[in-house]
Each structure stands twice: as C-alpha cells, then as structure tokens.
Design a protein around this motif. Sequence first.
Motif, PDB file in Angstrom:
ATOM      1  N   GLN A   1       0.756  -1.176   0.005  1.00 38.00           N
ATOM      2  CA  GLN A   1      -0.055   0.087   0.091  1.00 38.00           C
ATOM      3  C   GLN A   1       0.884   1.296  -0.032  1.00 38.00           C
ATOM      4  O   GLN A   1       0.476   2.267  -0.965  1.00 38.00           O
TER       5      GLN A   1
ATOM      6  N   PHE B   1       2.583   1.783  -3.292  1.00 39.98           N
ATOM      7  CA  PHE B   1       1.923   2.262  -4.552  1.00 39.98           C
ATOM      8  C   PHE B   1       1.453   3.753  -4.242  1.00 39.98           C
ATOM      9  O   PHE B   1       1.401   4.492  -5.036  1.00 39.98           O
TER      10      PHE B   1
ATOM     11  N   CYS C   1       4.563   5.433  -5.228  1.00 44.51           N
ATOM     12  CA  CYS C   1       4.483   5.298  -6.607  1.00 44.51           C
ATOM     13  C   CYS C   1       3.669   6.670  -7.349  1.00 44.51           C
ATOM     14  O   CYS C   1       4.067   7.407  -8.363  1.00 44.51           O
ATOM     15  N   PHE C   2       2.703   6.664  -6.567  1.00 43.68           N
ATOM     16  CA  PHE C   2       1.495   7.669  -7.155  1.00 43.68           C
ATOM     17  C   PHE C   2       2.236   9.172  -6.775  1.00 43.68           C
ATOM     18  O   PHE C   2       2.308  10.204  -7.733  1.00 43.68           O
TER      19      PHE C   2
ATOM     20  N   GLY D   1       5.883   9.547  -8.648  1.00 41.97           N
ATOM     21  CA  GLY D   1       5.916   9.246 -10.071  1.00 41.97           C
ATOM     22  C   GLY D   1       4.743  10.127 -10.761  1.00 41.97           C
ATOM     23  O   GLY D   1       4.946  11.047 -11.404  1.00 41.97           O
ATOM     24  N   TYR D   2       3.498   9.806 -10.449  1.00 40.70           N
ATOM     25  CA  TYR D   2       2.530  10.361 -11.059  1.00 40.70           C
ATOM     26  C   TYR D   2       2.377  11.973 -10.978  1.00 40.70           C
ATOM     27  O   TYR D   2       2.197  12.655 -11.698  1.00 40.70           O
TER      28      TYR D   2
ATOM     29  N   MET E   1       9.863   4.002 -10.868  1.00 42.14           N
ATOM     30  CA  MET E   1       8.902   5.228 -11.404  1.00 42.14           C
ATOM     31  C   MET E   1       9.900   6.192 -12.440  1.00 42.14           C
ATOM     32  O   MET E   1       9.466   6.498 -13.384  1.00 42.14           O
TER      33      MET E   1
ATOM     34  N   ILE F   1      10.095   4.906 -15.935  1.00 41.00           N
ATOM     35  CA  ILE F   1       8.823   5.098 -16.574  1.00 41.00           C
ATOM     36  C   ILE F   1       8.482   6.545 -16.691  1.00 41.00           C
ATOM     37  O   ILE F   1       8.233   6.914 -18.127  1.00 41.00           O
ATOM     38  N   LEU F   2       8.894   7.314 -16.095  1.00 35.40           N
ATOM     39  CA  LEU F   2       8.986   8.546 -16.213  1.00 35.40           C
ATOM     40  C   LEU F   2       9.795   8.993 -17.518  1.00 35.40           C
ATOM     41  O   LEU F   2       9.707  10.074 -18.285  1.00 35.40           O
TER      42      LEU F   2
ATOM     43  N   ILE G   1      10.700   7.087 -19.938  1.00 37.71           N
ATOM     44  CA  ILE G   1       9.921   6.666 -21.185  1.00 37.71           C
ATOM     45  C   ILE G   1       8.959   7.638 -21.835  1.00 37.71           C
ATOM     46  O   ILE G   1       8.868   8.182 -23.039  1.00 37.71           O
ATOM     47  N   LEU G   2       8.052   8.151 -20.679  1.00 36.15           N
ATOM     48  CA  LEU G   2       7.042   8.978 -21.071  1.00 36.15           C
ATOM     49  C   LEU G   2       7.866  10.413 -21.377  1.00 36.15           C
ATOM     50  O   LEU G   2       7.444  11.061 -22.458  1.00 36.15           O
TER      51      LEU G   2
ATOM     52  N   PHE H   1       9.131  10.288 -25.024  1.00 39.56           N
ATOM     53  CA  PHE H   1       8.041  10.313 -25.927  1.00 39.56           C
ATOM     54  C   PHE H   1       7.692  11.983 -26.178  1.00 39.56           C
ATOM     55  O   PHE H   1       7.273  12.381 -27.319  1.00 39.56           O
TER      56      PHE H   1
ATOM     57  N   THR I   1      17.633   2.468 -20.588  1.00 39.98           N
ATOM     58  CA  THR I   1      16.745   2.060 -19.575  1.00 39.98           C
ATOM     59  C   THR I   1      17.146   1.479 -18.264  1.00 39.98           C
ATOM     60  O   THR I   1      16.817   1.981 -17.294  1.00 39.98           O
TER      61      THR I   1
END
Lengths: 332, 259
Positions: free
Chosen positions: B39, B42, B45-46, B49-50, B151, B154-155, B157-158, B161, B199
């Motif tokens: 918990q 995550f 991560c939110f 990361g998000y 994260m 993932i950040l 990669i985004l 792009f 990566t």
Amino acid sequence: MKQKTSSNFKLGLMVTIALAMFVVTVYLIGSKQNLFGNTFQISAVFKNVNGLQAGNNVRFSGINVGTVDRLSILSDSTVEVFMKIDTKVRQYIKKDALAGIGSDGLVGNMLINIGPGSGDFPPVEHMDRIASYRRTETDDILSTLSSTNENIAILSRNLLTTTKYINEGQGAITALLTDSSLVGSFKVSLSNLERATANSANFINSLNEIANNLDQKDNLLNLIASDTTITSEMTSVVTRLDEASRNLHQVTAELKEATSAITSEDAEGPLNALLYDSTITNDMKESIENIRESTILLNENLEAMRDHFLFRKYFKKQEKQQKQNSTKNSDL
Amino acid sequence: MLPNYLFEPLRIYFIEAGAITRFAIRFLKEVFKPPYEFQEFFKQCFLLGYKTLPLVGVTGFIMGLVLTLQTRPTLVEFGAEAWMPSMVGISIVREIGPVVTALICAGKIGSSIGAELGSMKVTEQIDAMEVSGTNPFRYLIVTRILATTIMIPILVILADFIAMTGSYLVENLKGAVTWQLYFNQVFAHLDFSDILPATVKSFFFGFAIGLVGCYKGYKAEKGTAGVGRAANSAVVIASMILFVIDFLAVLVADVFYEL
C-alpha cells in the motif's frame, strides 16, 4: 477510499502507457532487425567488407529486406557474410542475384545491396551462397583523381613554358600579338577572304543557273540524259569510232613500217636510193638534162616534119578540124 | 600527509560514502524480507511518479522543442535536415531524456523525500514507529527507494516520447514533416544499443535518487535546520551521483555495444 482508488487508477494508467511505449519501441527495433518475423539465411563472399558489421541492413532493389547476421573469415583474402532475409521476399531473389557492399549515403552506415541477376533462375534457397561484386571504392576514385592531377600539373607546366615564350617575344603567337603589320595583313587577308567568299557565292549562283538550264527539255545534255534511244545510237557511234581508230592505228603502224623501210640505211629499195643515194640524184639530173636537150631537138625535127611534103596534108587537115570545133562551141 | 583543509573534506566524503553504502546494503537486505508494504509502495509511486509527470512532461516537451530549434539551422546549412528526427531521437533516448528527467526528479523527489523524512526524524516520528513495533526502514525507506527505482524509468520513457513530440512539432511547422515520416525516421536509426543502456541506467538513477533522499532524511539531525540541510544535500549529492552513474553506464554500454 475513493481517493485511493483514483490515485491507483491514475498510477496504473501512467505505468501502462509507459510500458506500452517501451514494448512498441522494442517491437519496432526488433522487427527492423528481423527478430520477430520468419527469415531465411543466405550468404555472399567478399574480398573486403569495408567495415560491415552484424546488424547492418540488407537491401534488395533499395528496400530493407533483412540484416547482416554474422561475418566469417574464410581465408586470408575472403570473408563470408551471412544475411537474414525476410521470407516474403525470397521468391524475388533469384539464384543469380548479386550482392555488393555499399553505404547509406555519403557518411552513412555500411549495408549490403542485393541486385537482380540477368538470367531466369529459380529463387534462392536457405543457406544458398550468391555471387558478389566489388564496388568502386574511395581509393579507386582517389587514384583516378591523382592521375588527373598529375595530368593537370603537366598541362600547367607546358602552359607556363608557352606563356614564358610569349612573354619573351618568341614564336609566331607573340608576333601575332605584338606585330601591328600582321594585323594589317590579317585585315587584308580577311578582306580577300570576304571577296573570295562573294565570288564563290556568285560562282555557285552561276552553277545553279547552268544546272537550271540543263534541266530544260530542249537542252542537248538534258536530251542525252533523258532520251533512252540516244544511248544506243551513241553506243553504236562510239563502237564505230573505236573501229575506225583501230583501223587508223593499223594504217599508221603500216605507214610507220613502210617509212622505216624506206628511211633505213640498210634498205635497198628505189625510194631509199632516190632519197639517200647522191649518185642516182646526179644521174637523174643528168638524164633530165639529156631529156630536155633531146626534147628541144625533137621539137626542131617535128617542126621540120610539118614542112615536109609527106606530112603537110595531115597537119592542114587537123587545123581545119580544130577550127570547125571552135565555131560550133561559139554558136552554142 | 595531506594538509588539514584537504584532509577534513576527504574524511567527511569517505565517511558519507561509507554510510550511504551501508544504507544501501541495509536496503538490499530489507527489500526481500516480508511483510511487503504494498500500500505504501503504491502510494509512493503515485506521489513520486504520477505527481512528477506534469513537471517532467513540460520539461521534456520544451527540451525537444529547444533541441530541434537549435540544431535545425546547422543541419539545414549542410542540407542534412532529413537526419533531424533520427539525430534528435538518438540524443533524447540515449542521454538527454534519462539525465534531464533524473535531474528534475532529483530536485523534486530527492528534496521532498529528504525534507519529509528529515522532519519525521527531528520530530521523532520514526522513533515512535520503532516503539510501536513497525519497522520504519521497511515502511519508509524501502517503499520510497523502490518507488523511485520503478517510477524514474517510466517517467523517462514518457519524457522521451513527449520530447520527441515537441521535436516533431518543430519539424512539422518548419519542414512539413508528417507524424509517420518523423517516427519512421526515429525508429529507423534507433537500436537496442540505444534503448537498453538508457533504460537500465534509468533504474540506477531512480535507485540513487531514492537512496540519497532517504539517507539524508533518515539521518537528519539538529532540529528543523537539519531538515533544510537534509533536503538540500539530498539534491546536491543525488545530482552528482547521477552524473557518476551516467559516466559508468556509458563505459559499460560501450563495452557491450561498441557505441
């Protein structure tokens, strides 16, 4: 709880998008290297691979159809290049196809170009070895350029020498450049040339006129050229002329022979004697003198005979006959 | 012997390096031990990361725009503007995307972790957790370091792009290049030797950012002033370590892929 679910959803969405992008990227790169499709392998042998590496592209007629799988040294002068090619294009690559090493642009990566062969051969099979050709390399171009440069150097040296001669006032070109009298002569020559050209034009016009006249129907030459019956007559005339000339030639030869017979010193004919024997000439002169004297004496005898009684009657009768004839002629 | 003005910093450096190494070893020991704090993981991560995505996205977009705008005139001069997509693509994927994203994350995430854990430390919340039977290291440190480690790639990669989208925008406006042509050009020249080292090093970037931030916050001392120092030094050390990792990553990638 709601907030937690929302944050989880957002996080999951972000991670999923990023992972999808990563997977797509890996797939695109992998498909470029034929990792996921069906492939077959062919090879070609080269003397020099010019830095070709495993992974470089293989093109068939300009389209990427595969990649270089591996390179293997066969001997001190040959390298075998194994290529992985997409199975879909196998039917188009024939057994006589040619492989060459090229580059992608002037400074691009090395690659293999497969070109179609010239004959009607079956498609290549897995593990076939196709023929290769050597491309024109930079060294070859530089070598050609080097020889061209040498030629240019020789030419420039010669040009320098020529220019030196000209500057020093040697040779005809210098005279042409510096001698003002030559310019005058040149002008005169040009003037003469101009006149000659004008005369030539007139001459050609005259020739044209003659040619036009010849084209008229009543002209003799036109008649000769156009009338086919004249040809046979002319042939006949020429034949006769030929015969006459042959006869003339024969006569001339005979005359020559006769003349030589007469004029020859060894000849013993009367003509030769007449021409060349001085004693006969003298004899003849003497004889003619005797004849003349004899004739005079004979005339005197004949005059004497006219007065002789035996012949007097005859001569009178003859005079009378002559007088009658002359009277008749005057009446007519 | 070294003079004192050189000896003292060196001594502090080696002590810090040793302490961080011990901290990392402790993390590696704890990470595989249950119970796992999913918990909290995550949640981190939110948060790490998000919540950082908008900042990374805007930075990446501007990065792509600026890189293309500044490089394009030179390439146009040589008549090589067709190489722009592949050049920008390789630059972003190999180096600019991971490093700039990691630096931004080091600034935002490193400082926030340092400040958060530092304030927990000076307010003795961490001690309270220990007293209550909760393993603060596993709950606070392992989850945060794992979150940053997962994260950051993932950040990256985004961000890559988004940066390429910015670059495409310039190419489309200046050179009338289509979306399909642009990305065909990018992927035509991208290779596994570009993607994989970038990566892998992104994971190490994330690990370093989380590790340094957590270490500085976890070891914060001397009241509220220590919180500020912890946040500040977390950013500075993390940024420096990022470049060291980047250098090592290039060396290793060169050995494997002959870049």
